[in-house]
Design an enzyme around this catalytic site. Sequence first.
Site, PDB file in Angstrom:
ATOM      1  NE  ARG A 209      -3.885   0.553   1.894  1.00  0.00           N
ATOM      2  CZ  ARG A 209      -5.120   0.585   2.429  1.00  0.00           C
ATOM      3  NH1 ARG A 209      -5.345   1.301   3.508  1.00  0.00           N
ATOM      4  NH2 ARG A 209      -6.114  -0.082   1.883  1.00  0.00           N
TER       5      ARG A 209
ATOM      6  CG  HIS B 153      -8.374  -0.006  -2.865  1.00  0.00           C
ATOM      7  ND1 HIS B 153      -7.586  -1.088  -2.508  1.00  0.00           N
ATOM      8  CD2 HIS B 153      -9.049   0.347  -1.731  1.00  0.00           C
ATOM      9  CE1 HIS B 153      -7.771  -1.361  -1.236  1.00  0.00           C
ATOM     10  NE2 HIS B 153      -8.651  -0.517  -0.744  1.00  0.00           N
TER      11      HIS B 153
ATOM     12  CD  GLN C 157     -12.919  -2.326  -0.581  1.00  0.00           C
ATOM     13  OE1 GLN C 157     -12.123  -2.288   0.355  1.00  0.00           O
ATOM     14  NE2 GLN C 157     -14.109  -2.916  -0.463  1.00  0.00           N
TER      15      GLN C 157
ATOM     16  CG  ASP D  20     -13.584   6.029  -1.171  1.00  0.00           C
ATOM     17  OD1 ASP D  20     -13.580   5.885   0.062  1.00  0.00           O
ATOM     18  OD2 ASP D  20     -12.555   5.905  -1.873  1.00  0.00           O
TER      19      ASP D  20
ATOM     20  CB  CYS E  12     -13.943   0.827  -0.081  1.00  0.00           C
ATOM     21  SG  CYS E  12     -13.333   2.500   0.125  1.00  0.00           S
TER      22      CYS E  12
ATOM     23  NE  ARG F  43      -9.901  -5.630   0.335  1.00  0.00           N
ATOM     24  CZ  ARG F  43      -9.211  -4.594   0.796  1.00  0.00           C
ATOM     25  NH1 ARG F  43      -9.832  -3.556   1.336  1.00  0.00           N
ATOM     26  NH2 ARG F  43      -7.882  -4.564   0.701  1.00  0.00           N
TER      27      ARG F  43
HETATM   28  N1  NVA Z   1     -10.028   6.381  -1.476  1.00  0.00           N
HETATM   29  C1  NVA Z   1      -9.655   6.022  -0.130  1.00  0.00           C
HETATM   30  C2  NVA Z   1      -9.850   4.559   0.066  1.00  0.00           C
HETATM   31  C3  NVA Z   1      -9.528   4.087   1.474  1.00  0.00           C
HETATM   32  C4  NVA Z   1      -9.668   2.592   1.614  1.00  0.00           C
HETATM   33  C5  NVA Z   1      -8.208   6.399   0.117  1.00  0.00           C
HETATM   34  O1  NVA Z   1      -7.381   6.221  -0.797  1.00  0.00           O
HETATM   35  O2  NVA Z   1      -7.889   6.885   1.197  1.00  0.00           O
HETATM   36  N1   CP Z   2     -11.160  -0.408   2.415  1.00  0.00           N
HETATM   37  C1   CP Z   2      -9.909  -0.480   2.866  1.00  0.00           C
HETATM   38  O1   CP Z   2      -8.972  -0.689   2.099  1.00  0.00           O
HETATM   39  O2   CP Z   2      -9.783  -0.328   4.196  1.00  0.00           O
HETATM   40  P1   CP Z   2      -8.436  -0.084   5.012  1.00  0.00           P
HETATM   41  O3   CP Z   2      -7.939   1.294   4.625  1.00  0.00           O
HETATM   42  O4   CP Z   2      -8.839  -0.158   6.446  1.00  0.00           O
HETATM   43  O5   CP Z   2      -7.433  -1.117   4.641  1.00  0.00           O
END
Ligand code: NVA
Ligand code: CP
Length: 326
Positions: free
Chosen positions: A125, A152, A155, A241, A281, A309
């Site tokens: 990540r 992502h 997800q 989101d 998500c 997930r």
């Molecule tokens: N769009 C959000 C998703 C978090 C799971 C982010 O990138 O923070």
């Molecule tokens: N939806 C998701 O990826 O959650 P986290 O940021 O908690 O991993």
Amino acid sequence: MQAKPLVESSMMTSMAKPPVPGQVRHYLQFADLTCEEYAYLLKRSAWLKTKFKSYETWHPLHDRTLAMIFEKHSTRTRLSFEAGIHQLGGHAVYLNTRDTQLGRGEPVEDAAQVISRMTDIIMIRTFGQDIIERFAANSRVPVINGLTNEYHPCQVLADIFTFVEARGPIQGKTVAWVGDANNMAYTWIQAAECLDFQIRFSAPEGYQLDSSRLTSAALNHLTVCASPKEACKDADLVTTDVWTSMGYEAENTSRMHAFKEWMVSTQLMGLAKPDALFMHCLPAHRGEEVSAEVIDGPQSIVWEEAENRLHVQKALMEYLLCGRLD
Ligand code: NVA
Ligand code: CP
């Protein structure tokens, strides 16, 4: 009577294949797998979910190690990958870039060379998609995108599995996206192209999609709508989101102002089909991108979505290391 072996043979051997240079598959964006491969993964996820629910042991990745590299916060991604590899017979090593030499400027390419010699599969990540691509280009083992600024995919794979479980095939259906042109939105657009469904996208002025990132094939599966109402009309699934994704916190105040009409409310859900589902998500902000009535209401399927997930990522890790097993 023959003595029972102390350890069952299925517990001692791994079904994972040794990596063949040049043949390692990565999962860096949704478009990295084909429609046929997704059909297999969705079926396999359902199989693995049933096994999990009935406490049946399944260890195709016995003794395999997953490295999980996090440069941003996480609850679901970390937990689902760690629990998932454990349930498949392997184990996880959690690396936060703040505590590693990556956080002190070690080149991504060097880290990839080293980490991929000690582990069997890697989840990252991070910020820019370029970082995960550079990492994968130098990795001997599969690399999975656990979220970047651009995509992502794990997800959206879970979201599609959740939809299919609840409503059947997603092909030909309409998904309304209400909110930011972020990593989730672009991944949904890739998924629509790959699995042949429609996206109705709605975001405020100044937060629209970047047309240079959209292929002509994707445009056949995308309608940019003037309002959230237009996007939600007759949709099979409404999804949203956060208004401010990780890494964009400096824009939070201006985003709160720009997005205030983009909350998924009961009224918006009322424009979708009567059996439409709501997904997010997570983490969610009630009273911002979604009302409490919607996310905690009867059309919301967010908890199943979060659980899934685990199941889809187990199918993905198994596939990247063992190939098709059915
Ligand atoms: N769009 C959000 C998703 C978090 C799971 C982010 O990138 O923070
Ligand atoms: N939806 C998701 O990826 O959650 P986290 O940021 O908690 O991993």
